[in-house]
Design an enzyme around this catalytic site. Structure first.
Site, PDB file in Angstrom:
ATOM      1  N   ASP A  87      46.743  50.945  93.234  1.00  0.00           N
ATOM      2  CA  ASP A  87      46.976  51.811  92.070  1.00  0.00           C
ATOM      3  C   ASP A  87      48.461  51.957  91.738  1.00  0.00           C
ATOM      4  O   ASP A  87      48.978  53.089  91.638  1.00  0.00           O
ATOM      5  CB  ASP A  87      46.393  53.223  92.332  1.00  0.00           C
ATOM      6  CG  ASP A  87      44.953  53.190  92.821  1.00  0.00           C
ATOM      7  OD1 ASP A  87      44.190  52.337  92.342  1.00  0.00           O
ATOM      8  OD2 ASP A  87      44.598  54.027  93.666  1.00  0.00           O
ATOM      9  N   GLU A 297      38.539  54.555  84.059  1.00  0.00           N
ATOM     10  CA  GLU A 297      39.589  55.246  84.816  1.00  0.00           C
ATOM     11  C   GLU A 297      40.906  54.488  84.644  1.00  0.00           C
ATOM     12  O   GLU A 297      40.992  53.555  83.845  1.00  0.00           O
ATOM     13  CB  GLU A 297      39.216  55.315  86.310  1.00  0.00           C
ATOM     14  CG  GLU A 297      39.082  53.958  86.980  1.00  0.00           C
ATOM     15  CD  GLU A 297      38.532  54.007  88.408  1.00  0.00           C
ATOM     16  OE1 GLU A 297      38.166  55.088  88.890  1.00  0.00           O
ATOM     17  OE2 GLU A 297      38.461  52.933  89.034  1.00  0.00           O
TER      18      GLU A 297
END
Ligand code: FUB
Length: 398
Positions: A87, A297
Site C-alpha cells: 500500500d 478501495e
C-alpha cells in the site's frame, strides 16, 4: 484443526475461465497463479470431515498455502526485501523520496473475506534520494501499542507536510472492531510519530489519501468496501448489522468513495464528508454490478495539467482504475486501467512526479511466493498519452 483438513487442487484454465473466476470470492481469487499464457489455479477446499490420512498428508498446510512454483517474471524488484511492505503512498519532501507503506507480517490469522489476515501492527517508512537509488528502512515510525484508540489492523497509510510538521494518516480498527482513520505528527518525515488520543472525528473506513492542491487546501479521500466496511456507513452513521460486502444492489449506483476538506491544522475535517461520483462517458454513475470499473478501495488523487485524477482499486477484479475531473470533489469520468492485476489479491498504488517524470508505486506478492498478505512495494514509470490519459501498465513480462 479446520485448516489442517485441506485439499489442494491445481488446474490449467483458459483466459475466459480466468475472466469468470475474477468475479468470484476473495478466498478463491487470492490463490490464482499466473503461468504465462496459461493460468494455474490453486484453490483451497475446506472440509470438516476428511479422513485421518488426508489430515496427515496436509499437515504442513495449516496456515496459508505454501509458496508455489510458477509466477510471472516481474518487471520491477521490491524496494526492500528485509520486511514485507504494501500500500505505498509516495511523496517528495525536501527533494527526497519517502514511501509510507503498510508493514505486512505473518500473524497466523486465517484468510477470510474481511481481510483479517492483514493483521499489521506498525509502520516503517522508506526513503531514498532517487528512483533506483539505495532505499533506507527507517525503522518503526508508529506502533499500535502507542495508539490509545486502536485495537488491531493498521492498514494503508498516507502522509502530508504542512505548518512545518509531518502528518501520518492511518486506518485501524477501534476497540469495538470498527475501522476509523487516525492521525499522528512528527517533526521528521520518518518519525517517530505521536498519535492523537482519538481518531479523526467523523472519519470511518480505510485507506486515507491526503492531497494538497495548488491553492494550499488539503483533502482526504478515503473508504473501502467489504473488509473496509464502507458499505455499513450511510450519512456518517454505522450500521453494525450491515452487509459484509457491498449494497447487493447491482442496478443502483455503486458505493462511493468519500472526500473531506482538512482543517488548517490538518488534524480534523473542516467540512462535511462528501460522496464522490465516478461516472461513465455519458455522465451516469457506475453501477454496483460494474465490478470491472466501480470503486472498491485504495483512493489516490493527483493533478496533471490542471485536471484532477482520482485513481482507485476495483478490488475483486484487481485493477487500478482512474477517472478525470475538473474539481477535487469530482465527479470523475472513468478513463480506464492504470495497472493490471498483480500477483496477490490486492492492488494498491500511488502516483507522484519526481524530477519531471511520473512514477507509479504499487505492490505485489511475488517475493513471498504469492502469499496475498505478504507483499512488497515496487515502483515503475508512468506515462501519459498526448490527450492526458494514462498508458496501462503491466507489471510482468508476457
Ligand atoms: O493492506 C490492507 C488493505 O489491503 C489495504 O487497506 C487495502 O487497500 C488493500 O491493499
Amino acid at each position: 484443526m479446520l485448516l489442517k483438513n485441506t485439499v489442494r487442487f491445481n488446474k490449467i484454465i483458459t483466459f475466459e475461465e480466468f475472466q469468470h473466476l475474477k468475479h468470484d470470492k476473495m478466498t478463491t481469487l487470492s490463490s490464482l497463479r499466473f503461468t504465462g499464457m496459461a493460468l494455474s489455479v490453486s484453490a483451497l477446499l475446506f472440509t470438516s470431515c476428511q479422513s485421518k490420512k488426508a489430515e496427515n498428508s496436509e499437515a504442513a498446510a495449516d496456515t496459508v498455502a505454501a509458496p508455489q512454483k510458477k509466477l510471472p517474471k516481474p518487471k520491477s524488484e521490491p524496494l526492500v526485501t528485509e520486511i514485507y511492505t504494501a500500500d505505498p503512498s509516495a511523496h517528495v519532501f525536501n527533494n527526497k523520496i519517502y514511501v509510507y507503506p503498510s508493514h505486512d507480517i505473518e500473524s497466523g490469522i486465517p484468510q477470510d473475506d474481511l481481510g483479517s489476515h492483514f493483521d499489521m501492527k506498525d509502520y516503517h517508512i522508506l526513503s531514498m534520494d532517487s528512483i533506483g537509488g539505495k532505499v533506507t528502512d527507517n525503522g518503526v515510525a508508529l506502533d499500535i501499542k502507542d495508539v490509545a484508540w486502536a485495537g488491531r489492523q493498521m492498514w494503508a497509510p498516507d502522509a502530508a507536510f504542512k505548518n512545518g510538521k509531518y502528518y501520518l494518516y492511518f486506518p485501524a480498527k477501534d476497540k469495538k472492531d470498527v475501522f476509523h482513520i487516525g492521525v499522528a505528527t512528527s517533526t521528521s518525515p520518518t518519525g517517530p510519530f505521536k498519535a492523537e488520543p482519538s481518531y479523526i472525528p467523523g472519519s470511518y473506513s480505510i485507506d486515507p489519501a491526503v492531497f494538497t492542491d495548488t491553492d494550499g487546501k488539503s483533502y482526504m479521500y478515503f473508504g473501502g468496501i467489504w473488509g473496509g466496511g464502507l458499505q455499513r456507513w450511510k450519512d456518517g452513521k454505522y450500521d453494525s448489522a450491515g452487509s459484509k460486502t457491498d449494497l447487493g444492489k447491482d442496478d443502483q449506483p455503486a458505493i462511493s468513495p468519500r472526500v473531506a476538506l482538512m482543517s488548517k491544522d490538518m488534524l480534523t475535517f473542516s467540512g462535511p464528508v462528501k460522496e464522490i461520483k465516478i461516472v461513465d462517458e455519458k455522465g451516469n454513475q457506475l453501477l454496483g454490478k460494474d465490478h470491472d470499473r466501480r470503486f472498491f478501495e485504495a483512493s489516490w488523487m493527483h493533478k496533471y495539467n490542471g485536471k484532477y485524477y482520482f485513481s482507485y482499486s476495483t478490488g475483486d477484479t484487481h485493477f487500478i482504475a482512474y477517472g478525470i475531473g475538473t474539481s477535487p470533489y469530482g465527479p470523475f469520468t472513468y478513463q480506464g486501467v492504470i495497472l493490471n492485476p498483480v500477483v496477490g489479491w490486492t492492488n494498491h498504488h500511488s502516483i507522484v512526479e519526481i524530477k519531471g517524470k511520473w512514477y507509479l508505486f504499487y505492490h505485489d506478492s511475488v517475493l513471498s511466493g504469492d502469499q496475498t498478505h505478504l507483499r512488497s512495494v515496487k515502483v515503475t514509470e508512468l506515462k501519459y498519452r498526448p490527450d492526458g490519459t494514462i498508458e496501462t501498465i503491466d507489471a510482468y513480462y508476457k
